[in-house]
Design a protein around this motif. Structure first.
Motif, PDB file in Angstrom:
ATOM      1  N   GLU A  90       1.057   4.062  -2.913  1.00  0.00           N
ATOM      2  CA  GLU A  90       0.674   5.445  -2.631  1.00  0.00           C
ATOM      3  C   GLU A  90       1.867   6.374  -2.408  1.00  0.00           C
ATOM      4  O   GLU A  90       1.705   7.581  -2.300  1.00  0.00           O
ATOM      5  CB  GLU A  90      -0.268   5.485  -1.426  1.00  0.00           C
ATOM      6  CG  GLU A  90      -1.565   4.748  -1.714  1.00  0.00           C
ATOM      7  CD  GLU A  90      -2.590   4.886  -0.610  1.00  0.00           C
ATOM      8  OE1 GLU A  90      -2.564   5.901   0.118  1.00  0.00           O
ATOM      9  OE2 GLU A  90      -3.423   3.972  -0.492  1.00  0.00           O
ATOM     10  N   SER A 110       0.834  -1.211   0.000  1.00  0.00           N
ATOM     11  CA  SER A 110       0.000   0.000   0.000  1.00  0.00           C
ATOM     12  C   SER A 110       0.865   1.255   0.000  1.00  0.00           C
ATOM     13  O   SER A 110       0.591   2.222  -0.720  1.00  0.00           O
ATOM     14  CB  SER A 110      -0.934   0.001   1.209  1.00  0.00           C
ATOM     15  OG  SER A 110      -1.825  -1.081   1.152  1.00  0.00           O
ATOM     16  N   VAL A 125       0.674   4.823   5.172  1.00  0.00           N
ATOM     17  CA  VAL A 125      -0.762   4.547   5.162  1.00  0.00           C
ATOM     18  C   VAL A 125      -1.150   4.093   6.560  1.00  0.00           C
ATOM     19  O   VAL A 125      -0.332   3.580   7.315  1.00  0.00           O
ATOM     20  CB  VAL A 125      -1.165   3.472   4.119  1.00  0.00           C
ATOM     21  CG1 VAL A 125      -0.843   3.934   2.705  1.00  0.00           C
ATOM     22  CG2 VAL A 125      -0.486   2.143   4.413  1.00  0.00           C
TER      23      VAL A 125
END
Length: 136
Positions: free
Chosen positions: A41, A37, A45
């Motif tokens: 991104e 993740s 996160v």
């Protein structure tokens, strides 16, 4: 490695403050999801949105089965990066004190898993269980 944990010892831990064997399995599998993740991104996160959170612990087989689609997504993500991305893309985790190039960040994901593999080998040794021969 995880399949080497005796089923009756999944809740074993060396002391009250340590993770149990099954918690360690979950931690590593969830960690891979979170690393993916963050790589996607390019920043930190929250683990609050993790699909692993709040699930009841059951068996190693169920933990591994649950993680399969996330592992496949991680593999696809890594193969989607171009050669230059590993040096040019930066993962910004300033909130926890660092920024890392994608290549270094992904190596740390593997390092995280290997550290906990060694931890589990230590657990198995302490409980007197057979240890899988993971060495090639």
């Amino acid at each position: 490695m995880w399949n080497g944990i005796p089923a009756e010892r999944l809740d074993w831990k060396p002391d009250p403050d340590a993770m149990s064997c099954i918690e360690l399995v979950r931690h590593v599998l969830e960690g891979e999801y979170l690393y993916a993740s963050m790589a996607r991104e390019r920043r930190s996160v929250s683990d609050e949105r993790s699909p692993f959170g709040g699930r009841a612990f059951s068996s190693v087989a169920e933990e591994l089965a649950f993680a399969v689609p996330f592992r496949k997504q991680f593999e696809l993500l890594v193969t989607s990066f171009g050669d230059d991305d590993f040096d040019s893309v930066v993962i910004d985790r300033s909130d926890v004190g660092y920024k890392r190039r994608l290549g270094d960040f992904l190596f740390r994901a593997a390092y995280h898993e290997s550290v906990h593999c060694g931890q589990l080998l230590g657990y198995l040794r302490m409980m007197g269980a057979e240890r899988p021969n993971i060495w090639d």
